[in-house]
Design a protein around this motif. Structure first.
Motif, short mmCIF file in Angstrom:
data_model
loop_
_atom_site.label_atom_id
_atom_site.label_comp_id
_atom_site.label_asym_id
_atom_site.label_seq_id
_atom_site.Cartn_x
_atom_site.Cartn_y
_atom_site.Cartn_z
N ASN A 123 -33.10 -21.07 41.05
CA ASN A 123 -32.84 -20.61 42.42
C ASN A 123 -31.55 -19.79 42.46
O ASN A 123 -30.47 -20.30 42.20
CB ASN A 123 -32.71 -21.84 43.34
N PRO A 124 -31.69 -18.48 42.78
CA PRO A 124 -30.53 -17.59 42.66
C PRO A 124 -29.39 -17.93 43.63
O PRO A 124 -28.23 -17.67 43.33
CB PRO A 124 -31.12 -16.21 42.95
N MET A 125 -29.76 -18.51 44.76
CA MET A 125 -28.72 -18.87 45.73
C MET A 125 -27.89 -20.05 45.23
O MET A 125 -26.68 -20.07 45.35
CB MET A 125 -29.41 -19.22 47.06
N GLN A 126 -28.61 -21.00 44.65
CA GLN A 126 -27.89 -22.14 44.04
C GLN A 126 -27.07 -21.68 42.83
O GLN A 126 -25.96 -22.16 42.59
CB GLN A 126 -28.89 -23.22 43.60
N ARG A 127 -27.65 -20.73 42.09
CA ARG A 127 -26.94 -20.19 40.93
C ARG A 127 -25.65 -19.50 41.38
O ARG A 127 -24.60 -19.65 40.76
CB ARG A 127 -27.84 -19.20 40.19
N LEU A 128 -25.76 -18.76 42.46
CA LEU A 128 -24.58 -18.06 43.00
C LEU A 128 -23.48 -19.05 43.34
O LEU A 128 -22.32 -18.86 42.97
CB LEU A 128 -24.99 -17.26 44.24
N ARG A 129 -23.87 -20.11 44.01
CA ARG A 129 -22.87 -21.11 44.38
C ARG A 129 -22.26 -21.76 43.15
O ARG A 129 -21.06 -21.98 43.07
CB ARG A 129 -23.50 -22.19 45.28
N ARG A 130 -23.10 -22.02 42.16
CA ARG A 130 -22.62 -22.63 40.93
C ARG A 130 -21.66 -21.69 40.19
O ARG A 130 -20.65 -22.11 39.63
CB ARG A 130 -23.81 -22.98 40.04
N MET A 131 -21.97 -20.41 40.22
CA MET A 131 -21.09 -19.43 39.57
C MET A 131 -19.71 -19.42 40.24
O MET A 131 -18.69 -19.32 39.55
CB MET A 131 -21.72 -18.03 39.62
N GLY A 132 -19.72 -19.53 41.55
CA GLY A 132 -18.44 -19.63 42.26
C GLY A 132 -17.66 -20.85 41.81
O GLY A 132 -16.45 -20.78 41.53
#
Lengths: 203, 203
Positions: free
Chosen positions: B84-93
């Motif tokens: 999930n790219p949105m979850q991935r984005l948050r994780r990257m942050g």
DNA sequence: AATTTTAATAAACATTGTTCATTTTAGCAA
DNA sequence: TTGCTAAAATGAACAATGTTTATTAAAATT
């Protein structure tokens, strides 16, 4: 007793001469090249003389930092006449960007360099200027929320988000971390991104 | 022809010794205190010897910068397994914040200090590491948009907004510009602000 | 064993910020 | 004008920096 007054005035004038000269050299040559010896040479005094007016190099540059923040505050305050807080917020962003791109060296000294903050630390003084300008932003955001023009959210979160975003973009521009974009495209890109961010926050 | 190979290996080992020593000293004492003389003393060589392995101090610190970016890239890549790219984005942050708060000196060298970028400029090389990591973010944002999980907007605007925001917050923390907030509150405040920002961008 | 190539260094140079003993200057009283 | 005092300015030195170069030591090759 006009003598003491004159002496005090002359002392201030000398301080001012050093400050102005240092500022000029800093703007033209940068921090490293602005050595106390070079400053002394330009005003035709001995290097040791500077120490009679400033404790050390850090304090001298704190004085420049201080003055830059005063100008910055005046610059930013010109947005206060805008009644609509959302428009005022956008204008403040514009003013901020303007200042940063027109005075990159001063911006660096104000928001990036270590020297001035270390001078504050060593003199056990507190840093009034940063928080004072930040309050302008914080107040505007409160006004936006009160007028229900902005989505309800934590005020510090909102203020820090906008401030961090603009500073992050600006400082990476100044310190050459956005070289994957053409130089001329950066400011337009920042403006566009700011518009977008404010739009996202609109109620 | 084993001699040339051994010589080459020894050369690499010496380079590595200098690099490791310099890195340790930099992490413990900072950039200024890590003088070529101090490094030389610690490895029991003459200062001039370092110049046989690095062109100058800037290049030495560019090498440290380079290695830090490699670790950073690996660190950030661990989010790529999240579908999930949105979850991935948050994780990257989260990963970014983790790296910055655990390695503030390295972060400073990577994203704030002038020295390493000047080394690149002087050697006419290009800076692959920054853009390479930035591409991770950019790709994730494209994925978010394609999956219609994020509001449609210019991709560079979105990527630069998030990147600028986190870097702005992080760099002001490291360079003591957010002293109006208690030190311990800064990281939680950053996490909360990041959540908020990503929420605002959700479709 | 002699020669050539490579590695390492000692010493020097040009800077820097900073300190301190000494000298110059200015203000005032006799 | 002459002496005295206090302040201002300085010259010289110190310790530290990055960097270069001529010289020496070590290693590899012939």
């Amino acid at each position: 007793m006009g003598v003491l007054e004159r002496k005090e005035r002359e002392k201030q004038e000398m301080r001012e001469l050093i400050l102005q000269t240092a500022t000029c050299m800093f703007l033209e040559e940068g921090y490293e090249k602005t050595s106390l010896r070079n400053i002394a040479e330009k005003i035709e005094y001995s290097p040791a003389t500077i120490y009679l007016y400033f404790k050390d190099k850090k304090e001298l540059f704190y004085a420049i930092h201080e003055r830059a923040f005063e100008n910055f505050f005046v610059h930013m305050s010109s947005a206060e006449k805008i009644i609509n807080p959302m428009q005022r917020l956008r204008r403040m962003g514009e003013l901020y960007i303007e200042f940063a791109f027109q005075n990159p060296e001063l911006y660096d000294l104000m928001f990036i360099m270590r020297a001035p903050m270390e001078a504050i630390k060593e003199s056990r003084a507190e840093w009034g200027h940063g928080p004072r300008s930040f309050e302008l932003l914080r107040t505007t955001i409160i006004n936006c929320m009160e007028a229900k023009l902005m989505k309800p959210m934590d005020i510090d979160v909102a203020a820090l988000s906008i401030f961090s975003f603009i500073h992050g973009f600006t400082s990476m521009t100044i310190r050459d971390r956005l070289i994957m974009y053409p130089k001329e495209s950066l400011r337009p890109l920042l403006e566009k991104s700011l518009d977008n961010m404010i739009d996202l926050m609109k109620a």
